[in-house]
Design a protein around this motif. Structure first.
Motif, PDB file in Angstrom:
ATOM      1  N   LEU A  24      12.635 -26.658  42.082  1.00  0.00           N
ATOM      2  CA  LEU A  24      13.779 -25.799  41.745  1.00  0.00           C
ATOM      3  C   LEU A  24      13.860 -25.616  40.230  1.00  0.00           C
ATOM      4  CD1 LEU A  24      16.772 -26.684  44.088  1.00  0.00           C
ATOM      5  CD2 LEU A  24      14.830 -25.181  44.488  1.00  0.00           C
ATOM      6  N   MET A  25      13.589 -26.678  39.481  1.00  0.00           N
ATOM      7  CA  MET A  25      13.623 -26.576  38.011  1.00  0.00           C
ATOM      8  C   MET A  25      12.665 -25.484  37.537  1.00  0.00           C
ATOM      9  SD  MET A  25      11.633 -27.325  35.205  1.00  0.00           S
ATOM     10  CE  MET A  25      10.579 -28.762  35.335  1.00  0.00           C
ATOM     11  N   GLU A  26      11.448 -25.454  38.059  1.00  0.00           N
ATOM     12  CA  GLU A  26      10.465 -24.458  37.625  1.00  0.00           C
ATOM     13  C   GLU A  26      10.934 -23.038  37.954  1.00  0.00           C
ATOM     14  OE1 GLU A  26       6.223 -26.755  38.007  1.00  0.00           O
ATOM     15  OE2 GLU A  26       7.310 -26.362  39.857  1.00  0.00           O
ATOM     16  N   GLU A  36      17.241 -27.046  30.354  1.00  0.00           N
ATOM     17  CA  GLU A  36      16.401 -27.585  29.282  1.00  0.00           C
ATOM     18  C   GLU A  36      15.105 -28.179  29.827  1.00  0.00           C
ATOM     19  OE1 GLU A  36      18.392 -30.278  26.652  1.00  0.00           O
ATOM     20  OE2 GLU A  36      16.543 -30.733  25.580  1.00  0.00           O
ATOM     21  N   ALA A  37      15.222 -29.028  30.847  1.00  0.00           N
ATOM     22  CA  ALA A  37      14.025 -29.644  31.447  1.00  0.00           C
ATOM     23  C   ALA A  37      13.103 -30.226  30.385  1.00  0.00           C
ATOM     24  CB  ALA A  37      13.298 -28.628  32.336  1.00  0.00           C
ATOM     25  N   ALA A  38      13.678 -31.041  29.516  1.00  0.00           N
ATOM     26  CA  ALA A  38      12.971 -31.526  28.327  1.00  0.00           C
ATOM     27  C   ALA A  38      11.679 -32.260  28.641  1.00  0.00           C
ATOM     28  CB  ALA A  38      13.899 -32.430  27.514  1.00  0.00           C
ATOM     29  N   CYS A  39      11.618 -32.964  29.748  1.00  0.00           N
ATOM     30  CA  CYS A  39      10.414 -33.757  30.039  1.00  0.00           C
ATOM     31  C   CYS A  39       9.390 -32.960  30.847  1.00  0.00           C
ATOM     32  CB  CYS A  39      10.782 -35.049  30.754  1.00  0.00           C
ATOM     33  SG  CYS A  39      11.183 -34.833  32.498  1.00  0.00           S
ATOM     34  N   GLY A  40       9.721 -31.716  31.166  1.00  0.00           N
ATOM     35  CA  GLY A  40       8.760 -30.866  31.871  1.00  0.00           C
ATOM     36  C   GLY A  40       8.611 -31.193  33.350  1.00  0.00           C
ATOM     37  N   GLY A  41       9.512 -31.984  33.878  1.00  0.00           N
ATOM     38  CA  GLY A  41       9.464 -32.268  35.313  1.00  0.00           C
ATOM     39  C   GLY A  41       8.941 -33.649  35.645  1.00  0.00           C
ATOM     40  N   CYS A  42       8.888 -34.518  34.650  1.00  0.00           N
ATOM     41  CA  CYS A  42       8.355 -35.878  34.858  1.00  0.00           C
ATOM     42  C   CYS A  42       9.426 -36.869  35.306  1.00  0.00           C
ATOM     43  CB  CYS A  42       7.715 -36.404  33.594  1.00  0.00           C
ATOM     44  SG  CYS A  42       6.357 -35.406  33.044  1.00  0.00           S
ATOM     45  N   CYS A  43      10.601 -36.408  35.579  1.00  0.00           N
ATOM     46  CA  CYS A  43      11.691 -37.275  36.026  1.00  0.00           C
ATOM     47  C   CYS A  43      12.061 -38.302  34.948  1.00  0.00           C
ATOM     48  CB  CYS A  43      11.319 -37.978  37.332  1.00  0.00           C
ATOM     49  SG  CYS A  43      12.749 -38.629  38.205  1.00  0.00           S
ATOM     50  N   ALA A  44      12.093 -37.819  33.683  1.00  0.00           N
ATOM     51  CA  ALA A  44      12.339 -38.746  32.580  1.00  0.00           C
ATOM     52  C   ALA A  44      13.413 -38.264  31.607  1.00  0.00           C
ATOM     53  CB  ALA A  44      11.030 -38.974  31.819  1.00  0.00           C
ATOM     54  N   CYS A  45      14.205 -37.242  31.974  1.00  0.00           N
ATOM     55  CA  CYS A  45      15.169 -36.746  30.988  1.00  0.00           C
ATOM     56  C   CYS A  45      16.543 -36.423  31.576  1.00  0.00           C
ATOM     57  CB  CYS A  45      14.621 -35.505  30.290  1.00  0.00           C
ATOM     58  SG  CYS A  45      14.569 -34.031  31.334  1.00  0.00           S
ATOM     59  N   ALA A  46      16.598 -36.019  32.817  1.00  0.00           N
ATOM     60  CA  ALA A  46      17.847 -35.622  33.496  1.00  0.00           C
ATOM     61  C   ALA A  46      18.466 -34.342  32.921  1.00  0.00           C
ATOM     62  CB  ALA A  46      18.875 -36.752  33.502  1.00  0.00           C
ATOM     63  N   THR A  47      17.714 -33.586  32.109  1.00  0.00           N
ATOM     64  CA  THR A  47      18.262 -32.313  31.611  1.00  0.00           C
ATOM     65  C   THR A  47      17.995 -31.159  32.579  1.00  0.00           C
ATOM     66  OG1 THR A  47      16.281 -31.869  30.306  1.00  0.00           O
ATOM     67  CG2 THR A  47      18.106 -32.994  29.185  1.00  0.00           C
ATOM     68  N   CYS A  48      17.587 -31.492  33.785  1.00  0.00           N
ATOM     69  CA  CYS A  48      17.444 -30.484  34.844  1.00  0.00           C
ATOM     70  C   CYS A  48      18.467 -30.755  35.944  1.00  0.00           C
ATOM     71  CB  CYS A  48      16.029 -30.514  35.420  1.00  0.00           C
ATOM     72  SG  CYS A  48      15.669 -32.078  36.234  1.00  0.00           S
ATOM     73  N   HIS A  49      19.516 -31.459  35.570  1.00  0.00           N
ATOM     74  CA  HIS A  49      20.569 -31.888  36.498  1.00  0.00           C
ATOM     75  C   HIS A  49      21.280 -30.684  37.115  1.00  0.00           C
ATOM     76  CE1 HIS A  49      24.644 -34.305  36.627  1.00  0.00           C
ATOM     77  NE2 HIS A  49      24.198 -34.010  37.837  1.00  0.00           N
ATOM     78  N   ARG A  82      21.649 -33.823  41.806  1.00  0.00           N
ATOM     79  CA  ARG A  82      20.216 -34.079  41.955  1.00  0.00           C
ATOM     80  C   ARG A  82      19.496 -33.581  40.701  1.00  0.00           C
ATOM     81  NH1 ARG A  82      18.045 -35.298  47.170  1.00  0.00           N
ATOM     82  NH2 ARG A  82      16.158 -35.610  45.938  1.00  0.00           N
ATOM     83  N   LEU A  83      18.276 -34.054  40.533  1.00  0.00           N
ATOM     84  CA  LEU A  83      17.428 -33.525  39.458  1.00  0.00           C
ATOM     85  C   LEU A  83      16.572 -32.418  40.072  1.00  0.00           C
ATOM     86  CD1 LEU A  83      16.352 -36.774  37.596  1.00  0.00           C
ATOM     87  CD2 LEU A  83      18.283 -35.250  37.127  1.00  0.00           C
ATOM     88  N   SER A  84      16.722 -31.215  39.517  1.00  0.00           N
ATOM     89  CA  SER A  84      16.079 -30.067  40.163  1.00  0.00           C
ATOM     90  C   SER A  84      14.560 -30.106  40.077  1.00  0.00           C
ATOM     91  CB  SER A  84      16.621 -28.758  39.592  1.00  0.00           C
ATOM     92  OG  SER A  84      16.385 -28.676  38.204  1.00  0.00           O
ATOM     93  N   CYS A  85      14.015 -30.907  39.147  1.00  0.00           N
ATOM     94  CA  CYS A  85      12.548 -30.995  39.079  1.00  0.00           C
ATOM     95  C   CYS A  85      11.992 -31.831  40.222  1.00  0.00           C
ATOM     96  CB  CYS A  85      12.090 -31.556  37.734  1.00  0.00           C
ATOM     97  SG  CYS A  85      12.410 -33.310  37.492  1.00  0.00           S
ATOM     98  N   GLN A  86      12.861 -32.528  40.911  1.00  0.00           N
ATOM     99  CA  GLN A  86      12.401 -33.401  41.999  1.00  0.00           C
ATOM    100  C   GLN A  86      12.624 -32.768  43.380  1.00  0.00           C
ATOM    101  OE1 GLN A  86      10.675 -36.354  41.216  1.00  0.00           O
ATOM    102  NE2 GLN A  86      10.819 -35.250  39.279  1.00  0.00           N
TER     103      GLN A  86
HETATM  104  S1  FES Z   1      12.903 -32.029  33.894  1.00  0.00           S
HETATM  105 FE1  FES Z   1      13.192 -34.011  33.080  1.00  0.00          FE
HETATM  106  S2  FES Z   1      14.026 -35.107  34.735  1.00  0.00           S
HETATM  107 FE2  FES Z   1      13.771 -33.125  35.517  1.00  0.00          FE
END
Ligand code: FES
Length: 104
Positions: A24-26, A36-49, A82-86
């Protein structure tokens, strides 16, 4: 093509075409919405909340441990966070509706 509905931080709803297999983040980022998705989807930032509409939240697979740990440290967490990258887009999620969480 599947669709998702995304409510931005001004309360405007956007209908987005959703590529199956993308997160969903992408999909949200590709559409140019402010995630923002600062970590690019690595589940390490929570800016895709995002906040998931309750009826859709109940249909999602349980979060993995890493996602839960990031959510535990995120701001403004709600029961439907949820984190949208996940969240991977599937046919079953056609029509899912989420709201972007506030930025910090
Ligand atoms: S983009 Fe960083 S946790 Fe989802």
């Amino acid at each position: 093509m599947a669709k998702i509905y995304v409510v931005d931080r001004e309360g405007t709803e956007h209908e987005l075409e959703a590529e199956l297999g993308w997160s969903l983040m992408e999909i949200i980022r590709e559409a140019g919405l402010p995630i923002e998705a600062a970590c690019g989807g690595c589940c390490a930032c929570a800016t895709c909340h995002v906040y998931v509409e309750p009826e859709w939240f109940a249909r999602l697979p349980e979060p993995e441990e890493e996602e839960q740990m990031m959510l535990d440290e995120a701001f403004e967490v709600k029961d439907t966070s949820r984190l949208s990258c996940q969240i991977k887009m599937t046919e079953e999620l056609d029509g899912i509706r989420v709201t972007l969480a506030p930025e910090f």
